[in-house]
Design a protein around this motif. Structure first.
Motif, PDB file in Angstrom:
ATOM      1  N   LYS A  74      12.951 -11.757 -67.123  1.00 32.17           N
ATOM      2  CA  LYS A  74      12.129 -12.395 -66.289  1.00 32.17           C
ATOM      3  C   LYS A  74      12.917 -12.337 -64.714  1.00 32.17           C
ATOM      4  O   LYS A  74      14.202 -12.764 -64.906  1.00 32.17           O
ATOM      5  N   GLU A  75      12.395 -12.279 -63.677  1.00 37.88           N
ATOM      6  CA  GLU A  75      13.204 -12.250 -62.398  1.00 37.88           C
ATOM      7  C   GLU A  75      13.745 -13.749 -62.416  1.00 37.88           C
ATOM      8  O   GLU A  75      14.755 -13.676 -61.747  1.00 37.88           O
ATOM      9  N   ARG A  76      13.257 -14.739 -62.576  1.00 39.39           N
ATOM     10  CA  ARG A  76      13.523 -16.099 -62.453  1.00 39.39           C
ATOM     11  C   ARG A  76      14.892 -16.632 -63.341  1.00 39.39           C
ATOM     12  O   ARG A  76      15.597 -17.431 -62.920  1.00 39.39           O
ATOM     13  N   THR A  77      14.803 -15.536 -64.278  1.00 40.06           N
ATOM     14  CA  THR A  77      15.954 -15.822 -65.178  1.00 40.06           C
ATOM     15  C   THR A  77      17.148 -14.873 -65.567  1.00 40.06           C
ATOM     16  O   THR A  77      18.056 -15.339 -66.263  1.00 40.06           O
ATOM     17  N   LYS A  78      16.980 -13.846 -64.583  1.00 34.81           N
ATOM     18  CA  LYS A  78      18.147 -12.799 -64.541  1.00 34.81           C
ATOM     19  C   LYS A  78      19.165 -13.284 -64.059  1.00 34.81           C
ATOM     20  O   LYS A  78      19.380 -13.797 -63.005  1.00 34.81           O
ATOM     21  N   MET A  79      20.615 -13.145 -64.638  1.00 42.53           N
ATOM     22  CA  MET A  79      21.726 -13.152 -64.007  1.00 42.53           C
ATOM     23  C   MET A  79      22.486 -12.075 -63.679  1.00 42.53           C
ATOM     24  O   MET A  79      23.768 -12.070 -63.476  1.00 42.53           O
ATOM     25  N   ILE A  80      21.856 -10.794 -63.725  1.00 38.80           N
ATOM     26  CA  ILE A  80      22.474  -9.646 -63.205  1.00 38.80           C
ATOM     27  C   ILE A  80      21.906  -9.177 -62.085  1.00 38.80           C
ATOM     28  O   ILE A  80      20.555  -8.950 -61.730  1.00 38.80           O
ATOM     29  N   ASP A  81      22.500  -8.912 -60.978  1.00 43.34           N
ATOM     30  CA  ASP A  81      22.000  -8.316 -59.749  1.00 43.34           C
ATOM     31  C   ASP A  81      21.819  -6.785 -59.870  1.00 43.34           C
ATOM     32  O   ASP A  81      22.653  -6.052 -59.488  1.00 43.34           O
ATOM     33  N   SER A  82      20.684  -6.423 -60.297  1.00 41.27           N
ATOM     34  CA  SER A  82      20.424  -5.039 -60.428  1.00 41.27           C
ATOM     35  C   SER A  82      18.866  -4.788 -60.203  1.00 41.27           C
ATOM     36  O   SER A  82      17.967  -5.655 -60.367  1.00 41.27           O
ATOM     37  N   ASP A  83      18.462  -3.970 -59.568  1.00 43.91           N
ATOM     38  CA  ASP A  83      17.008  -3.527 -59.232  1.00 43.91           C
ATOM     39  C   ASP A  83      16.342  -3.108 -60.333  1.00 43.91           C
ATOM     40  O   ASP A  83      15.128  -2.787 -60.492  1.00 43.91           O
ATOM     41  N   LEU A  84      17.145  -2.529 -61.607  1.00 47.28           N
ATOM     42  CA  LEU A  84      16.680  -2.288 -62.942  1.00 47.28           C
ATOM     43  C   LEU A  84      16.242  -3.302 -63.767  1.00 47.28           C
ATOM     44  O   LEU A  84      16.075  -2.850 -65.027  1.00 47.28           O
ATOM     45  N   ILE A  85      16.374  -4.474 -63.425  1.00 45.46           N
ATOM     46  CA  ILE A  85      16.199  -5.615 -64.438  1.00 45.46           C
ATOM     47  C   ILE A  85      15.291  -6.552 -63.550  1.00 45.46           C
ATOM     48  O   ILE A  85      15.591  -6.731 -62.529  1.00 45.46           O
ATOM     49  N   GLY A  86      14.665  -7.128 -64.349  1.00 44.79           N
ATOM     50  CA  GLY A  86      13.536  -8.279 -63.747  1.00 44.79           C
ATOM     51  C   GLY A  86      12.039  -7.870 -63.687  1.00 44.79           C
ATOM     52  O   GLY A  86      11.810  -7.127 -64.589  1.00 44.79           O
ATOM     53  N   ASP A  87      11.417  -8.356 -62.675  1.00 45.98           N
ATOM     54  CA  ASP A  87      10.019  -8.140 -62.488  1.00 45.98           C
ATOM     55  C   ASP A  87       9.685  -6.727 -62.182  1.00 45.98           C
ATOM     56  O   ASP A  87      10.456  -6.199 -61.180  1.00 45.98           O
ATOM     57  N   ALA A  88       8.606  -6.159 -62.915  1.00 43.01           N
ATOM     58  CA  ALA A  88       8.344  -4.848 -62.426  1.00 43.01           C
ATOM     59  C   ALA A  88       6.574  -4.686 -62.323  1.00 43.01           C
ATOM     60  O   ALA A  88       6.213  -5.161 -63.345  1.00 43.01           O
ATOM     61  N   TYR A  89       6.165  -4.322 -61.273  1.00 42.76           N
ATOM     62  CA  TYR A  89       4.957  -4.138 -60.803  1.00 42.76           C
ATOM     63  C   TYR A  89       4.420  -2.663 -60.900  1.00 42.76           C
ATOM     64  O   TYR A  89       5.164  -1.881 -60.177  1.00 42.76           O
ATOM     65  N   CYS A  90       3.603  -2.552 -61.396  1.00 44.58           N
ATOM     66  CA  CYS A  90       3.093  -1.336 -61.703  1.00 44.58           C
ATOM     67  C   CYS A  90       1.585  -1.072 -60.696  1.00 44.58           C
ATOM     68  O   CYS A  90       0.647  -1.642 -61.084  1.00 44.58           O
ATOM     69  N   PHE A  91       1.544  -0.359 -59.628  1.00 46.61           N
ATOM     70  CA  PHE A  91       0.545  -0.130 -58.764  1.00 46.61           C
ATOM     71  C   PHE A  91      -0.390   0.896 -59.428  1.00 46.61           C
ATOM     72  O   PHE A  91       0.025   1.873 -59.673  1.00 46.61           O
ATOM     73  N   ILE A  92      -1.692   0.530 -59.335  1.00 45.16           N
ATOM     74  CA  ILE A  92      -2.554   1.565 -60.095  1.00 45.16           C
ATOM     75  C   ILE A  92      -3.785   1.658 -59.100  1.00 45.16           C
ATOM     76  O   ILE A  92      -4.406   0.582 -58.583  1.00 45.16           O
ATOM     77  N   ALA A  93      -4.259   2.878 -59.354  1.00 43.71           N
ATOM     78  CA  ALA A  93      -5.655   3.201 -58.336  1.00 43.71           C
ATOM     79  C   ALA A  93      -6.619   4.127 -59.240  1.00 43.71           C
ATOM     80  O   ALA A  93      -6.058   4.950 -59.915  1.00 43.71           O
ATOM     81  N   ILE A  94      -7.676   3.454 -59.419  1.00 46.85           N
ATOM     82  CA  ILE A  94      -8.788   4.104 -60.398  1.00 46.85           C
ATOM     83  C   ILE A  94     -10.091   4.384 -59.513  1.00 46.85           C
ATOM     84  O   ILE A  94     -10.342   3.626 -58.687  1.00 46.85           O
ATOM     85  N   GLU A  95     -10.642   5.390 -59.920  1.00 44.04           N
ATOM     86  CA  GLU A  95     -11.898   5.866 -59.329  1.00 44.04           C
ATOM     87  C   GLU A  95     -12.846   5.180 -60.049  1.00 44.04           C
ATOM     88  O   GLU A  95     -13.232   5.345 -61.191  1.00 44.04           O
ATOM     89  N   ARG A  96     -13.742   4.362 -59.252  1.00 49.21           N
ATOM     90  CA  ARG A  96     -14.762   3.438 -59.827  1.00 49.21           C
ATOM     91  C   ARG A  96     -15.843   4.112 -60.829  1.00 49.21           C
ATOM     92  O   ARG A  96     -15.902   3.758 -61.685  1.00 49.21           O
ATOM     93  N   ASN A  97     -16.227   5.438 -60.337  1.00 43.82           N
ATOM     94  CA  ASN A  97     -17.397   6.052 -61.072  1.00 43.82           C
ATOM     95  C   ASN A  97     -16.910   6.983 -62.127  1.00 43.82           C
ATOM     96  O   ASN A  97     -17.501   7.078 -63.145  1.00 43.82           O
ATOM     97  N   THR A  98     -15.813   7.388 -62.034  1.00 42.35           N
ATOM     98  CA  THR A  98     -15.498   8.525 -63.197  1.00 42.35           C
ATOM     99  C   THR A  98     -14.292   7.714 -64.043  1.00 42.35           C
ATOM    100  O   THR A  98     -13.942   8.317 -65.063  1.00 42.35           O
ATOM    101  N   LYS A  99     -13.890   6.425 -63.749  1.00 44.00           N
ATOM    102  CA  LYS A  99     -12.972   5.659 -64.168  1.00 44.00           C
ATOM    103  C   LYS A  99     -11.272   6.438 -64.353  1.00 44.00           C
ATOM    104  O   LYS A  99     -10.507   6.244 -65.058  1.00 44.00           O
ATOM    105  N   LEU A 100     -11.339   7.409 -63.518  1.00 40.52           N
ATOM    106  CA  LEU A 100     -10.092   8.198 -63.428  1.00 40.52           C
ATOM    107  C   LEU A 100      -8.807   7.327 -63.004  1.00 40.52           C
ATOM    108  O   LEU A 100      -9.102   6.945 -61.796  1.00 40.52           O
ATOM    109  N   ILE A 101      -7.726   7.533 -63.520  1.00 39.05           N
ATOM    110  CA  ILE A 101      -6.479   6.816 -62.904  1.00 39.05           C
ATOM    111  C   ILE A 101      -5.966   7.781 -61.888  1.00 39.05           C
ATOM    112  O   ILE A 101      -5.462   9.202 -62.320  1.00 39.05           O
ATOM    113  N   LEU A 102      -6.305   7.554 -60.649  1.00 41.71           N
ATOM    114  CA  LEU A 102      -5.777   8.636 -59.454  1.00 41.71           C
ATOM    115  C   LEU A 102      -4.244   8.603 -59.284  1.00 41.71           C
ATOM    116  O   LEU A 102      -3.795   9.706 -58.782  1.00 41.71           O
ATOM    117  N   ALA A 103      -3.595   7.477 -59.255  1.00 42.39           N
ATOM    118  CA  ALA A 103      -2.247   7.318 -59.052  1.00 42.39           C
ATOM    119  C   ALA A 103      -1.833   6.146 -59.602  1.00 42.39           C
ATOM    120  O   ALA A 103      -2.471   5.071 -59.647  1.00 42.39           O
TER     121      ALA A 103
END
Length: 268
Positions: A74-103
């Protein structure tokens, strides 16, 4: 790969049903390194498939949210300065009517990654539609830069009660108020909603073992988490029948005429 097709599909099915890599290894007898190599192969194919199939679609109601995870620590416990370690957020967009993941976009919870996400959403859609997001501040600027005034956009800001101690701190905080803030155009209040994307977040946590909370099945590498997301979204859109719709989101959106098998999904 030297792995037979049947065993490869079994490994993928187990991963998609919430099994960890090591659990899949014990069930199938396939070495975990081979399973991860398989994940890389199909993850790349799934990412390419989604970018090719979901482009320039006409939509009506889009809901956006971001789901938290972490890589290695986790970000608050990481001891290495790297963008590939720590918190990772996935942004998601869904179409409400079809339930399709758009992006979707895996990155940090930053203005830069929010902008990259909205650009992907712009490429996957066309025409005017309504967008609803949570109260994350960078959404407003990112959506305005990507879409201009060609969308109707509102934020649904939830106000939570103070955090709790003990075992209850792992339970969802109580929502004490909801504020609707129109941002662009003229969004219709009855269509301002984030319930469907929040339900999708639950499906992700149940279907991807590395995203299940309070376990040691987290991702050890950033790329593995990215491949797992790509596999899940492709499977969800084309292979998994939605319980309410009784068809897959891709069928509801007119992108497919039947429920795809995993073999069809990856062209084997």
């Amino acid at each position: 790969m030297r792995l037979s097709l049947d065993r490869a599909l079994l490994c993928l099915q187990l991963l998609l049903e919430g099994n960890s890599v090591r659990s899949t290894e014990r069930i199938t007898g396939v070495h975990r390194d081979t399973i991860l190599s398989l994940l890389e192969v199909v993850g790349l194919r799934a990412e390419k498939l989604l970018s090719e199939k979901i482009r320039g679609l006409r939509v009506r109601d889009v809901e956006c949210d971001e789901i938290w995870g972490y890589v290695a620590m986790k970000e608050r416990t990481k001891m290495i300065d790297s963008d590939l370690i720590g918190d990772a957020y996935c942004f998601i967009a869904i179409e409400r009517n079809t339930k399709l993941i758009l992006a979707w976009h895996l990155g940090r919870r930053s203005a830069h990654d929010t902008q990259l996400f909205t650009e992907k959403l712009r490429e996957s859609t066309t025409g005017r539609f309504q967008i609803t997001t949570d109260g994350f501040t960078p959404y407003h600027v990112a959506i305005e830069r990507s879409f201009g005034i060609d969308v109707d956009y509102a934020q649904m800001v939830k106000v939570y009660a103070a955090g709790r101690d003990g075992e209850q701190r792992y339970s969802p905080a109580e929502v004490v108020d909801v504020q609707v803030v129109p941002r662009i155009g003229m969004p219709q209040y009855e269509r301002i909603c984030t319930s469907h994307i929040e339900r999708q977040n639950l499906s992700i946590r149940m279907g991807m073992r590395r995203m299940t909370r309070l376990t040691n099945a987290f991702s050890k590498k950033w790329v593995n988490l990215k491949y797992a997301y790509a596999l899940w979204f492709a499977f969800y859109n084309f292979c998994r029948t939605h319980r309410t719709l009784r068809v897959t989101p891709a069928m509801q959106a007119g992108l497919a005429d039947h429920v795809w098998t995993l073999a069809e999904l990856f062209g084997v």
